[in-house]
Structure formats: C-alpha cells, structure tokens
Design a protein around this motif. Sequence first.
Motif, PDB file in Angstrom:
ATOM      1  N   PRO A  22      -8.515  -2.343  -2.029  1.00 21.74           N
ATOM      2  CA  PRO A  22      -8.789  -2.848  -0.676  1.00 21.74           C
ATOM      3  C   PRO A  22      -9.447  -1.766   0.179  1.00 21.74           C
ATOM      4  O   PRO A  22      -9.027  -0.612   0.152  1.00 21.74           O
ATOM      5  CB  PRO A  22      -7.389  -3.198  -0.152  1.00 21.74           C
ATOM      6  N   GLN A  23     -10.491  -2.140   0.918  1.00 22.01           N
ATOM      7  CA  GLN A  23     -11.196  -1.185   1.791  1.00 22.01           C
ATOM      8  C   GLN A  23     -11.427  -1.845   3.145  1.00 22.01           C
ATOM      9  O   GLN A  23     -11.520  -3.070   3.242  1.00 22.01           O
ATOM     10  CB  GLN A  23     -12.579  -0.819   1.212  1.00 22.01           C
ATOM     11  N   ASN A  24     -11.537  -1.026   4.157  1.00 21.14           N
ATOM     12  CA  ASN A  24     -11.929  -1.549   5.468  1.00 21.14           C
ATOM     13  C   ASN A  24     -13.253  -0.895   5.887  1.00 21.14           C
ATOM     14  O   ASN A  24     -14.250  -1.122   5.241  1.00 21.14           O
ATOM     15  CB  ASN A  24     -10.810  -1.361   6.493  1.00 21.14           C
ATOM     16  N   GLY A 117     -13.589 -14.340   1.131  1.00 16.59           N
ATOM     17  CA  GLY A 117     -12.725 -13.249   1.611  1.00 16.59           C
ATOM     18  C   GLY A 117     -11.302 -13.374   1.102  1.00 16.59           C
ATOM     19  O   GLY A 117     -10.705 -12.395   0.629  1.00 16.59           O
ATOM     20  N   ALA A 121      -9.370 -11.050  -1.603  1.00 18.58           N
ATOM     21  CA  ALA A 121      -8.114 -10.420  -1.169  1.00 18.58           C
ATOM     22  C   ALA A 121      -7.025 -10.687  -2.208  1.00 18.58           C
ATOM     23  O   ALA A 121      -6.262  -9.804  -2.597  1.00 18.58           O
ATOM     24  CB  ALA A 121      -7.701 -10.949   0.207  1.00 18.58           C
ATOM     25  N   PHE A 129      -2.407 -10.817   5.736  1.00 23.87           N
ATOM     26  CA  PHE A 129      -3.478 -10.206   6.527  1.00 23.87           C
ATOM     27  C   PHE A 129      -3.345 -10.627   7.982  1.00 23.87           C
ATOM     28  O   PHE A 129      -2.661 -11.609   8.305  1.00 23.87           O
ATOM     29  CB  PHE A 129      -4.866 -10.592   5.973  1.00 23.87           C
ATOM     30  N   PHE A 199      -2.883  -6.395   5.899  1.00 23.71           N
ATOM     31  CA  PHE A 199      -4.290  -6.013   5.720  1.00 23.71           C
ATOM     32  C   PHE A 199      -5.114  -6.469   6.921  1.00 23.71           C
ATOM     33  O   PHE A 199      -4.913  -7.557   7.454  1.00 23.71           O
ATOM     34  CB  PHE A 199      -4.814  -6.654   4.428  1.00 23.71           C
ATOM     35  N   ASP A 200      -6.064  -5.627   7.333  1.00 24.61           N
ATOM     36  CA  ASP A 200      -6.934  -5.961   8.468  1.00 24.61           C
ATOM     37  C   ASP A 200      -8.126  -6.787   7.977  1.00 24.61           C
ATOM     38  O   ASP A 200      -9.033  -6.272   7.328  1.00 24.61           O
ATOM     39  CB  ASP A 200      -7.427  -4.667   9.129  1.00 24.61           C
ATOM     40  N   ALA A 201      -8.100  -8.088   8.296  1.00 20.08           N
ATOM     41  CA  ALA A 201      -9.189  -8.977   7.854  1.00 20.08           C
ATOM     42  C   ALA A 201     -10.148  -9.293   8.999  1.00 20.08           C
ATOM     43  O   ALA A 201     -10.849 -10.308   8.979  1.00 20.08           O
ATOM     44  CB  ALA A 201      -8.607 -10.262   7.266  1.00 20.08           C
ATOM     45  N   LYS A 205     -14.554  -5.737   9.330  1.00 20.96           N
ATOM     46  CA  LYS A 205     -13.642  -4.645   8.957  1.00 20.96           C
ATOM     47  C   LYS A 205     -13.179  -4.846   7.527  1.00 20.96           C
ATOM     48  O   LYS A 205     -12.548  -3.984   6.946  1.00 20.96           O
ATOM     49  CB  LYS A 205     -12.444  -4.574   9.903  1.00 20.96           C
ATOM     50  N   GLU A 206     -13.427  -6.041   6.982  1.00 21.93           N
ATOM     51  CA  GLU A 206     -13.245  -6.201   5.537  1.00 21.93           C
ATOM     52  C   GLU A 206     -14.610  -6.664   5.029  1.00 21.93           C
ATOM     53  O   GLU A 206     -15.310  -7.403   5.709  1.00 21.93           O
ATOM     54  CB  GLU A 206     -12.060  -7.142   5.222  1.00 21.93           C
TER      55      GLU A 206
END
Length: 403
Positions: A22-24, A117, A121, A129, A199-201, A205-206
């Motif tokens: 996972p990356q932002n 998305g 995820a 998220f 998680f920041d969705a 940011k994703e």
Amino acid sequence: MISALTHLECSACGERYDADVPQNLCRDGKPLLVRYDLAAAGRTLTAQGLRDREPSLWRYAELLPLRDPANRVSLGETMTPLLPLPRTGACHDLDLYVKDEGLLPTASFKARGAAVGVSRAKELGITAFAMPTNGNAGGAWSAYAARAGMKAHIVMPQSAPHVNRLETMMTGADVHLVDGLISDAGKIVARAVARGGVFDASTLKEPYRIEGKKTMGFELAEQFGWSVPDVIVYPTGGGVGLIGIDKALRELQAIGLLDARMPRMVAVQSTGCAPIVRAFDASAKESVFWENARTVAFGITVPKPLGDAIVLEALYATNGTAIAVNDEAILAGQREISESDGVFVCPEGGATLAAAIALREQGWIRAGERVLLINTGSGLKYPDVPYAQPPLLVPSDDLPMSP
Ligand SMILES: Cc1ncc(COP(=O)(O)O)c(C=O)c1O
Ligand SMILES: [Zn+2]
C-alpha cells in the motif's frame, strides 16, 4: 489478460515506488501515478482482441493494476453509452456527443474509481479505509466496500446531496457529516489516518482511483472507432477524471491503438468555485485555495485540488482551456440536454453543455468539430435541484395539453 503493472512513479519528481505494497503520496507530498510495461500490454491489448472481451472496464486488464482477477470487486461496471446529442447540438451549431456515466453502479462515474481502487486495496490486504467526499465518491466507495467485505469511513459535507448520504448509510459505511467543505472533511480524515489502523483512500492520495477513472478514456477511444473527438469537456472538481482520460489516451498512443492527435481538454468549473480556471488564466502551474466555494453542481466544489498541477499540465499540453459557468447556466444546461435529447444528466453534466455553448460562441470551438461532453452522473441522484415548472395537478377531467 494479465496486468502489465510495473511500479508507481511520482507525478512531480519521478521517484519510483513499489506498487505491491500500500502506498499513498510521494515523500514530497505529490500524487503517485501507476506505470505499466506498455510494450508487454500492447502485445495482447489489440483492437481485434478486444472484440471478444466482456463489455466492462475490466476488458482493459493489461492497463489496470489488478494482478489477480480473483480479487476483482464488481457490481457490474457496464461500458457506458456514447450518445450523439443531435437536437441540443443543432440548436448551438455543435457536433455534440455525451458519454453517459449515469448508467454505472451507484449512478455516477465514481464507480470506476471505486471498482478498481477497492479491488486493488483488497489485493494489497487493506481491510478498512477512510475518505473525504463531496458525495458520489462516498456512495460508490461505500458500495464497493460492502461488496468486498471492507469497512469504509466516509466524511462528507453536511450540505452534500441527500441521496449521497442515504446511499452511503444504506451500504453500511460509517458516515460522518461536517459543517464545512470537502477540504475540511479531508483534514478530519488526515487526522484519523495519522492515528493508524485505517488506509487513506482520499482522491489522489491513493494511486488506483485514477486507473479506474481512466477507463472512460479507453472506452471513448474505442467507441469513436479508435480515434478521438476534437474537444472533451469535463466537469472538474479534483480533476481525477480529466487526468485519467489524458493518461488513458497517452497509453493507447504508446501501444499503437491511437495516433498522436490529442483532443483539446476543457476543464469546466462553476463561477462559485473555479480555482483551476483562475490558475489557467494566470498561466500558473498550481491553483490557489478558493474561498467561500459554493455551487449547485456540488461534485465540483473542490477549493484546492491536490492534483491541480497535473490537471493544468493536461490542459496546456493539449491546447485545451478552462472555463467557469454560473449556476443558472448549469441548471439551464442540465435541463436542455434532458429535455432536447432525453438524457437526464446531473448538474455537473449540465455544466459541460453550458461550457460548450460559451466556447462555441467565442469561436474557441469551431463549426464541425466533434465535441464530447462527459456526463458524470445521473440526474436522478438530484431530486432537490429546482424545477423550472412544477407538474400541474389535473384541474378537471380534461388534460390541458401543450403542443
Ligand atoms: C457528479 C460529479 N461530477 C464531477 C465530479 C468531479 O470529479 P473529479 O474529481 O474527477 O474532477 C464529481 C466529484 O465528486 C461528481 O460527483
Ligand atoms: Zn515526488
């Protein structure tokens, strides 16, 4: 049909990141873009091969990030129709088309970003998220989260359309309303994410939401017979769809499915919230926060888009433009497409017609040019939009018929 995904790359500094965790954002706070082995993708993603594939966004699997189809989270993402608008067009000397995104699950184009998305995820092991939304993205991500068995925490302005509140609650999200704008909702999400466990969705940011939205670009190119219209008019909030369409067309060029001609991309905003237009008019690289943002086209009320630099770059690179239209013109546009050609568009879709009319009058759009409007959602999601004329009760036994 396997994904040709290779890595993530910063949109600003070009730094590479591993796509399989996972990356932002990049270290410098800028959005990451998904990159593919285009030569490999081009070997199997061919016009001939596509004819036998399912009519959904998953047909472009090589250029989507999902590695294992078993992780696909789907609510039936149909290809959306590309429709000519002959009567509306004739009225304004425009060769007009609309891509009607209202037919997707949850009745907006946000389903594309959510389908891809949420699927990605799930593939990366994310189980919960959080995201800020103006409404439709919340509705879509909440529905796909339910489908995936994932927990969604959605933060939206109190003033968001009621239907969006309803659909997020009905599909089981944890919904929070804020007395403010999407930018305020974003700050609340950032604080929750900083505490950990979720998680920041948030938009951009994703990295995978763009990949879903870019399938609008794949579809329209295919539906135009592997060519592009002269102009694409896009109702721009965060601008993710515009970035996505631009990215899709360039990927198709790279694998030889399109020639080098790009459509001129138009970002339409409301005069009540037009940071991209103001930046474009100043030939700036980034936008400035728009104070007291307010418009009837709620989806495009984004005072400071995170991807502003990428949106502006796409406008400059395609000889496009940015234009603001007022709420009256937005509602008139919505009504005109619906009444003249039978496509009940959302207010944001109405804004695209208002923009096309203004640009034709200015001569920026020339006679005979093919103009594609992106209708991002169904008009049915906005029962509170003011009607020009309320339906009349039958006064007696006779129907008062107008010709
Ligand atoms: C109906 C509608 N149109 C357009 C937008 C703007 O989308 P984007 O972030 O791609 O600019 C939104 C976003 O909420 C929306 O709901
Ligand atoms: Zn960077």
